[in-house]
Design an enzyme around this catalytic site. Structure first.
Site, PDB file in Angstrom:
ATOM      1  N   CYS A  42       0.478  -1.407   0.146  1.00 45.07           N
ATOM      2  CA  CYS A  42       0.246  -0.324  -0.152  1.00 45.07           C
ATOM      3  C   CYS A  42       1.177   1.245  -0.190  1.00 45.07           C
ATOM      4  O   CYS A  42       0.146   2.559  -0.570  1.00 45.07           O
ATOM      5  CB  CYS A  42      -1.012   0.133   0.959  1.00 45.07           C
ATOM      6  SG  CYS A  42      -2.092  -1.075   1.373  1.00 45.07           S
ATOM      7  N   THR A  43       2.047   1.108   1.098  1.00 47.63           N
ATOM      8  CA  THR A  43       2.717   2.463   0.542  1.00 47.63           C
ATOM      9  C   THR A  43       4.045   2.811  -1.121  1.00 47.63           C
ATOM     10  O   THR A  43       3.831   3.749  -0.666  1.00 47.63           O
ATOM     11  CB  THR A  43       4.176   2.014   1.868  1.00 47.63           C
ATOM     12  OG1 THR A  43       2.971   2.089   3.227  1.00 47.63           O
ATOM     13  CG2 THR A  43       5.285   3.234   1.878  1.00 47.63           C
TER      14      THR A  43
END
Length: 151
Positions: A42-43
Site C-alpha cells: 500500500c505504501t
C-alpha cells in the site's frame, strides 16, 4: 458496472473536507482502494501515485485513495509519505460495497475479509470508464496514467 454512472457518495477524507464525488464534476476521478495504511504494498502504490501526481493533475484528474483505516491513521500515512492527494476513510464499508471490493482473502495463512486492491477511473460526467481488480502494484500506476491520458 463499466460505462454506468456512479451514484454520488461522500466520505470523510484527509485535509479536513469530506470527499464528495459530485463536487468533482468535469474532472476525471481515479479512486484506488487499498487494504491498509503503512503496509509495504500500500505504501509503494501510494508513492507511485504520488510520484506521478503532476502528470495526473495535468490530465485534469483527481486521485483518491480509500481504505477502512481511520482518518487519524490516514492523516499520519499521508503526512509521512507526503501524498499530494487525499485519502478517504470508509470505516463502514459503504463505498467499498458500492464498488464491490470487499473479498475473502488469505492473510498470513488465515482467511479474513478485506479490501481487494482495485482502481477505478470515473470520467468528468461521473461515468465509470475503467476498472482494475486484484491489482499487482508494479507498473500499475503507469497503466492507470496512460488510460487517463487517453480520455
Amino acid at each position: 458496472m463499466l460505462d454506468t454512472k456512479i451514484p454520488n457518495f461522500s466520505l470523510p477524507a484527509t485535509g479536513g473536507t469530506p470527499f464528495d464525488l459530485a463536487a468533482q464534476a468535469g474532472k476525471t476521478v481515479v479512486i484506488y482502494f487499498y487494504p491498509k495504511d503503512s503496509t509495504p504494498g500500500c505504501t509503494t502504490e501510494g508513492q507511485n501515485f504520488r510520484d506521478r501526481h503532476d502528470q495526473f493533475a495535468a490530465a485534469n484528474a483527481v486521485i483518491l485513495g480509500i481504505s477502512r483505516d481511520s482518518l487519524k491513521s490516514h492523516e499520519n500515512f499521508k503526512t509521512k509519505q507526503a501524498f499530494p492527494f487525499e485519502l478517504g476513510s470508509d470505516a463502514d464499508e459503504a463505498v467499498c460495497n458500492l464498488f464491490g471490493v470487499i473479498k475473502q482473502k488469505m492473510m498470513y495463512g488465515k482467511q479474513c475479509r478485506g479490501i481487494e486492491r482495485s482502481t477505478f477511473v470515473i470520467d468528468g460526467q461521473g461515468v465509470l470508464r475503467r476498472e482494475w481488480r486484484g491489482v499487482k502494484v508494479p507498473g500499475h500506476v503507469d497503466e492507470v496514467l496512460a488510460f487517463v491520458q487517453s480520455l
